[in-house]
Design a protein around this motif. Structure first.
Motif, PDB file in Angstrom:
ATOM      1  N   ARG A  46       0.822  -1.204   0.000  1.00  0.00           N
ATOM      2  CA  ARG A  46       0.000   0.000   0.000  1.00  0.00           C
ATOM      3  C   ARG A  46       0.858   1.258   0.000  1.00  0.00           C
ATOM      4  NH1 ARG A  46      -4.085  -0.128   4.678  1.00  0.00           N
ATOM      5  NH2 ARG A  46      -4.740   1.753   3.608  1.00  0.00           N
ATOM      6  N   TYR A  47       2.102   1.119   0.441  1.00  0.00           N
ATOM      7  CA  TYR A  47       2.993   2.268   0.562  1.00  0.00           C
ATOM      8  C   TYR A  47       4.330   1.946  -0.088  1.00  0.00           C
ATOM      9  CZ  TYR A  47      -0.531   3.220   4.055  1.00  0.00           C
ATOM     10  OH  TYR A  47      -1.733   3.408   4.680  1.00  0.00           O
ATOM     11  N   CYS A  48       5.008   2.998  -0.545  1.00  0.00           N
ATOM     12  CA  CYS A  48       6.285   2.788  -1.229  1.00  0.00           C
ATOM     13  C   CYS A  48       7.428   2.549  -0.247  1.00  0.00           C
ATOM     14  CB  CYS A  48       6.602   3.965  -2.151  1.00  0.00           C
ATOM     15  SG  CYS A  48       6.783   5.541  -1.314  1.00  0.00           S
ATOM     16  N   GLY A  49       7.277   2.943   0.998  1.00  0.00           N
ATOM     17  CA  GLY A  49       8.340   2.737   1.966  1.00  0.00           C
ATOM     18  C   GLY A  49       7.850   2.904   3.387  1.00  0.00           C
ATOM     19  N   GLN A  50       8.778   2.680   4.323  1.00  0.00           N
ATOM     20  CA  GLN A  50       8.433   2.750   5.740  1.00  0.00           C
ATOM     21  C   GLN A  50       8.000   4.152   6.154  1.00  0.00           C
ATOM     22  OE1 GLN A  50       7.988   0.468   8.009  1.00  0.00           O
ATOM     23  NE2 GLN A  50       7.581   1.970   9.609  1.00  0.00           N
ATOM     24  N   SER A  51       8.635   5.195   5.612  1.00  0.00           N
ATOM     25  CA  SER A  51       8.281   6.555   6.032  1.00  0.00           C
ATOM     26  C   SER A  51       6.850   6.908   5.615  1.00  0.00           C
ATOM     27  CB  SER A  51       9.271   7.574   5.477  1.00  0.00           C
ATOM     28  OG  SER A  51       9.237   7.591   4.075  1.00  0.00           O
ATOM     29  N   CYS A  52       6.445   6.495   4.422  1.00  0.00           N
ATOM     30  CA  CYS A  52       5.065   6.756   3.990  1.00  0.00           C
ATOM     31  C   CYS A  52       4.078   5.968   4.838  1.00  0.00           C
ATOM     32  CB  CYS A  52       4.903   6.415   2.512  1.00  0.00           C
ATOM     33  SG  CYS A  52       5.676   7.611   1.407  1.00  0.00           S
ATOM     34  N   ARG A  53       4.440   4.745   5.182  1.00  0.00           N
ATOM     35  CA  ARG A  53       3.564   3.942   6.023  1.00  0.00           C
ATOM     36  C   ARG A  53       3.403   4.593   7.396  1.00  0.00           C
ATOM     37  NH1 ARG A  53       5.256  -2.095   6.780  1.00  0.00           N
ATOM     38  NH2 ARG A  53       5.763  -1.615   8.933  1.00  0.00           N
ATOM     39  N   GLN A  54       4.509   5.120   7.937  1.00  0.00           N
ATOM     40  CA  GLN A  54       4.469   5.784   9.233  1.00  0.00           C
ATOM     41  C   GLN A  54       3.615   7.047   9.181  1.00  0.00           C
ATOM     42  OE1 GLN A  54       5.614   4.705  12.114  1.00  0.00           O
ATOM     43  NE2 GLN A  54       4.932   6.526  13.225  1.00  0.00           N
ATOM     44  N   ARG A  55       3.773   7.870   8.138  1.00  0.00           N
ATOM     45  CA  ARG A  55       2.969   9.094   8.015  1.00  0.00           C
ATOM     46  C   ARG A  55       1.487   8.758   7.908  1.00  0.00           C
ATOM     47  NH1 ARG A  55       7.670  10.239   8.386  1.00  0.00           N
ATOM     48  NH2 ARG A  55       7.079  10.004  10.541  1.00  0.00           N
ATOM     49  N   ALA A  56       1.147   7.698   7.182  1.00  0.00           N
ATOM     50  CA  ALA A  56      -0.255   7.299   7.059  1.00  0.00           C
ATOM     51  C   ALA A  56      -0.802   6.837   8.409  1.00  0.00           C
ATOM     52  CB  ALA A  56      -0.402   6.195   6.017  1.00  0.00           C
ATOM     53  N   TYR A  57       0.014   6.110   9.162  1.00  0.00           N
ATOM     54  CA  TYR A  57      -0.409   5.669  10.500  1.00  0.00           C
ATOM     55  C   TYR A  57      -0.658   6.879  11.394  1.00  0.00           C
ATOM     56  CZ  TYR A  57       0.079   4.132  15.311  1.00  0.00           C
ATOM     57  OH  TYR A  57      -0.118   3.936  16.653  1.00  0.00           O
ATOM     58  N   GLU A  58       0.269   7.841  11.357  1.00  0.00           N
ATOM     59  CA  GLU A  58       0.107   9.036  12.178  1.00  0.00           C
ATOM     60  C   GLU A  58      -1.172   9.787  11.807  1.00  0.00           C
ATOM     61  OE1 GLU A  58       3.761  11.074  11.474  1.00  0.00           O
ATOM     62  OE2 GLU A  58       4.895   9.779  12.825  1.00  0.00           O
ATOM     63  N   ARG A  59      -1.466   9.859  10.526  1.00  0.00           N
ATOM     64  CA  ARG A  59      -2.685  10.539  10.087  1.00  0.00           C
ATOM     65  C   ARG A  59      -3.926   9.801  10.577  1.00  0.00           C
ATOM     66  NH1 ARG A  59      -6.435  10.377   5.957  1.00  0.00           N
ATOM     67  NH2 ARG A  59      -7.266  12.401   5.404  1.00  0.00           N
ATOM     68  N   ARG A  60      -3.915   8.462  10.443  1.00  0.00           N
ATOM     69  CA  ARG A  60      -5.079   7.686  10.888  1.00  0.00           C
ATOM     70  C   ARG A  60      -5.327   7.865  12.384  1.00  0.00           C
ATOM     71  NH1 ARG A  60      -2.719   3.713   7.800  1.00  0.00           N
ATOM     72  NH2 ARG A  60      -2.030   2.595   9.661  1.00  0.00           N
ATOM     73  N   THR A  61      -4.260   7.810  13.181  1.00  0.00           N
ATOM     74  CA  THR A  61      -4.447   7.961  14.625  1.00  0.00           C
ATOM     75  C   THR A  61      -4.886   9.379  14.987  1.00  0.00           C
ATOM     76  OG1 THR A  61      -2.082   8.362  14.919  1.00  0.00           O
ATOM     77  CG2 THR A  61      -2.866   6.105  15.256  1.00  0.00           C
ATOM     78  N   ALA A  62      -4.377  10.382  14.276  1.00  0.00           N
ATOM     79  CA  ALA A  62      -4.811  11.761  14.526  1.00  0.00           C
ATOM     80  C   ALA A  62      -6.280  11.932  14.172  1.00  0.00           C
ATOM     81  CB  ALA A  62      -3.953  12.737  13.731  1.00  0.00           C
ATOM     82  N   LEU A  63      -6.720  11.305  13.097  1.00  0.00           N
ATOM     83  CA  LEU A  63      -8.131  11.384  12.714  1.00  0.00           C
ATOM     84  C   LEU A  63      -9.017  10.706  13.751  1.00  0.00           C
ATOM     85  CD1 LEU A  63      -8.083  10.749   8.848  1.00  0.00           C
ATOM     86  CD2 LEU A  63      -8.687  12.858  10.039  1.00  0.00           C
ATOM     87  N   GLN A  64      -8.554   9.588  14.286  1.00  0.00           N
ATOM     88  CA  GLN A  64      -9.349   8.895  15.302  1.00  0.00           C
ATOM     89  C   GLN A  64      -9.501   9.756  16.554  1.00  0.00           C
ATOM     90  OE1 GLN A  64      -7.232   5.229  15.804  1.00  0.00           O
ATOM     91  NE2 GLN A  64      -8.167   4.266  14.010  1.00  0.00           N
ATOM     92  N   ARG A  65      -8.436  10.446  16.934  1.00  0.00           N
ATOM     93  CA  ARG A  65      -8.492  11.306  18.121  1.00  0.00           C
ATOM     94  C   ARG A  65      -9.355  12.538  17.889  1.00  0.00           C
ATOM     95  NH1 ARG A  65      -2.995  12.555  18.467  1.00  0.00           N
ATOM     96  NH2 ARG A  65      -2.224  10.660  17.555  1.00  0.00           N
ATOM     97  N   SER A  66      -9.363  13.053  16.647  1.00  0.00           N
ATOM     98  CA  SER A  66     -10.093  14.292  16.373  1.00  0.00           C
ATOM     99  C   SER A  66     -11.574  14.062  16.115  1.00  0.00           C
ATOM    100  CB  SER A  66      -9.481  15.001  15.169  1.00  0.00           C
ATOM    101  OG  SER A  66      -9.722  14.260  13.983  1.00  0.00           O
ATOM    102  N   GLY A  67     -11.952  12.837  15.780  1.00  0.00           N
ATOM    103  CA  GLY A  67     -13.348  12.548  15.512  1.00  0.00           C
ATOM    104  C   GLY A  67     -13.759  12.829  14.071  1.00  0.00           C
TER     105      GLY A  67
END
Length: 128
Positions: A46-67
């Motif tokens: 789904r991602y080209c590398g570890q850094s993109c995977r990490q940024r996507a994870y950070e975005r998903r968790t931020a979205l979960q916290r923000s509602g």
């Protein structure tokens, strides 16, 4: 008789029996870069590398916290302004073609203007 003809047909090659990967992403889920073609084994990339995977994870968790909903797109004021500028350039390029066609432009000139629209649209696809 029909059944006998069907039984007499050779078996399909082995690669036809492996289900095709449908719905596999062709581009990185974060940065949009084209993903390399993978084999038929394992999980789809789904991602080209570890850094993109990490940024996507950070975005998903931020979205979960923000509602915010999962499919929400959050852009800064700068990103919105840049997107509006690129859309304006695309519209102007399209209007240039209409004006040139109305003025009786030759096919070479129209081709150049169409290439400009294609370039602007390609640039616009890269939202990140």
């Amino acid at each position: 008789m029909r059944e006998a003809a069907e039984l007499a047909q050779p078996a399909p090659p082995a690669e036809d029996l492996v289900p095709a990967r449908r719905g596999a992403p062709k581009h990185c889920g974060w940065c949009g870069r084209r993903l390399p073609e993978g084999g038929n084994v394992g999980r789809r990339r789904r991602y080209c590398g570890q850094s993109c995977r990490q940024r996507a994870y950070e975005r998903r968790t931020a979205l979960q916290r923000s509602g915010l909903p999962e499919d929400a797109v959050v852009l800064s004021d700068t990103e919105i302004a840049a997107l509006q500028d690129r859309l304006f350039q695309l519209r102007c390029a399209a209007e240039d073609i209409v004006t040139a066609a109305d003025d009786g432009a030759d096919p070479g000139e129209l081709r150049g203007l169409a290439d400009e629209i294609a370039r602007a649209a390609k640039d616009l696809e890269q939202l990140r």
